[in-house]
Enzyme design. Structure first.
Site, PDB file in Angstrom:
ATOM      1  CB  SER A  51      -0.910   0.037   1.249  1.00 40.57           C
ATOM      2  OG  SER A  51      -0.263  -0.152   2.303  1.00 40.57           O
ATOM      3  CG  ASN A  52       3.304   2.730   3.165  1.00 36.40           C
ATOM      4  OD1 ASN A  52       3.139   3.858   3.624  1.00 36.40           O
ATOM      5  ND2 ASN A  52       2.848   1.718   3.956  1.00 36.40           N
ATOM      6  CE  LYS A 177       2.244  -4.266   6.597  1.00 39.45           C
ATOM      7  NZ  LYS A 177       2.301  -3.400   5.755  1.00 39.45           N
TER       8      LYS A 177
END
Length: 314
Positions: A51-52, A177
């Protein structure tokens, strides 16, 4: 496809941001500077195209080039041991497997797979679990399940499902995660699967130390883009049994992470650019651009504090 693989090594993993030029092309010079700083800080691995990393904004060719260049940069600096976990989630099993195959060919060690979320009402718990099983049966890489409801239409994968999938596909599903922040879930997963072959990761700096107590295999944390050394320092304090020192450092990381979460992906890049002199706060539209000059002292202060700590961290 039967894979027999070990889990990702214990340690700090940075979910790498992707830097862009003003025309939204990838700024590979800035990316390479970032990779170099992460490696020198002592991280165990890098997570690309999460996502980052703005995975939904990158096409197939860009994703492959990012992996290849990152691997070449690490190897040229003598950091062959640093692992690459690559985001490969897609709405269909077919597209997910294509991303996995391309990631493997480009040099990835592990994949990271979100649940399918486009047809959210149809994504029942059973459908999501069957999706991961289907990917596991044909995946060319071992992979981690990525539980982040915020970017997956609110889909929150249960600990029961993750444990079942880990038991049914050992050596292929090798971790998860948990950006959801559910520490009870992390504890249940850690206690139900072999620690030597399954890695449950806390997914934010905000709960890094509580995650370690619950069995986290280190941490995968956005704030590590800014202060990787401080995360390594906290990991070392935990390993050495220095809990009180660890709690104090965790407080500073939680304050900084709380501030960073308010500025979004572009803000993370703007902070990195401001403190370390490469890249910019440019994201691909519709995310736009962030400048540190627009950030309040309430946000920048806690981040600046851990940046100063990172200058002396060993």
């Amino acid at each position: 496809m039967k894979i027999t693989s070990s889990k990702p090594p214990y340690g700090v993993y940075t979910p790498l941001v992707t830097f862009f030029h003003e025309d939204e092309s990838i700024d590979f010079a800035a990316v390479e500077s970032h990779v170099r700083r992460m490696a020198k800080a002592g991280v165990a691995g890098l997570v690309l195209q999460g996502s980052n990393g703005e995975a939904p904004h990158l096409d197939h060719e860009e994703r492959q080039e990012m992996i290849t260049r990152t691997r070449l940069t690490l190897d040229s600096l003598g950091y062959e041991q640093i692992k690459l976990i690559v985001g490969c989630g897609a709405p269909s099993v077919r597209e997910t497997l294509r991303y996995v195959a391309e990631a493997k060919a480009a040099g990835a060690d592990f994949a990271l797979v979100l649940p399918p979320a486009y047809w959210a009402p149809a994504m029942t718990a059973a459908v999501v679990e069957s999706f991961f099983s289907a990917v596991a049966e044909a995946s060319e890489l071992p992979f981690l399940i990525y539980n982040f409801p915020t970017v997956a239409s609110g889909i929150d994968i249960s600990s029961d499902a993750i444990v079942r999938l880990g038991k049914e596909h050992p050596g292929t599903i090798v971790g998860c995660k948990l950006t959801c922040g559910n520490l009870g879930k992390l504890q249940r997963i850690w206690s139900s699967l072999p620690e030597d072959s399954f890695a449950a990761f806390a997914g934010k700096s905000d709960f890094m130390l509580p995650g370690l107590v619950g069995g986290s295999n280190g941490v995968i944390a956005a704030l590590a883009n800014v202060v990787p050394k401080v995360h390594v320092q906290l990991l070392n304090l935990w390993s050495e049994g220095k809990l009180e020192e660890g709690r104090k450092l965790q407080t500073k990381l939680s304050n900084a992470d709380g501030a960073l979460q308010k500025v979004g992906v572009a803000g993370v890049k703007a902070v990195v650019s401001y403190f370390f002199g490469y890249g910019s706060g440019k994201a691909r539209r519709p995310l736009g651009t962030t400048s540190v000059q627009t950030l309040s002292e309430e946000i920048l202060g806690p981040i600046a504090e851990v940046v100063e700590l990172g200058k002396v961290a060993v």
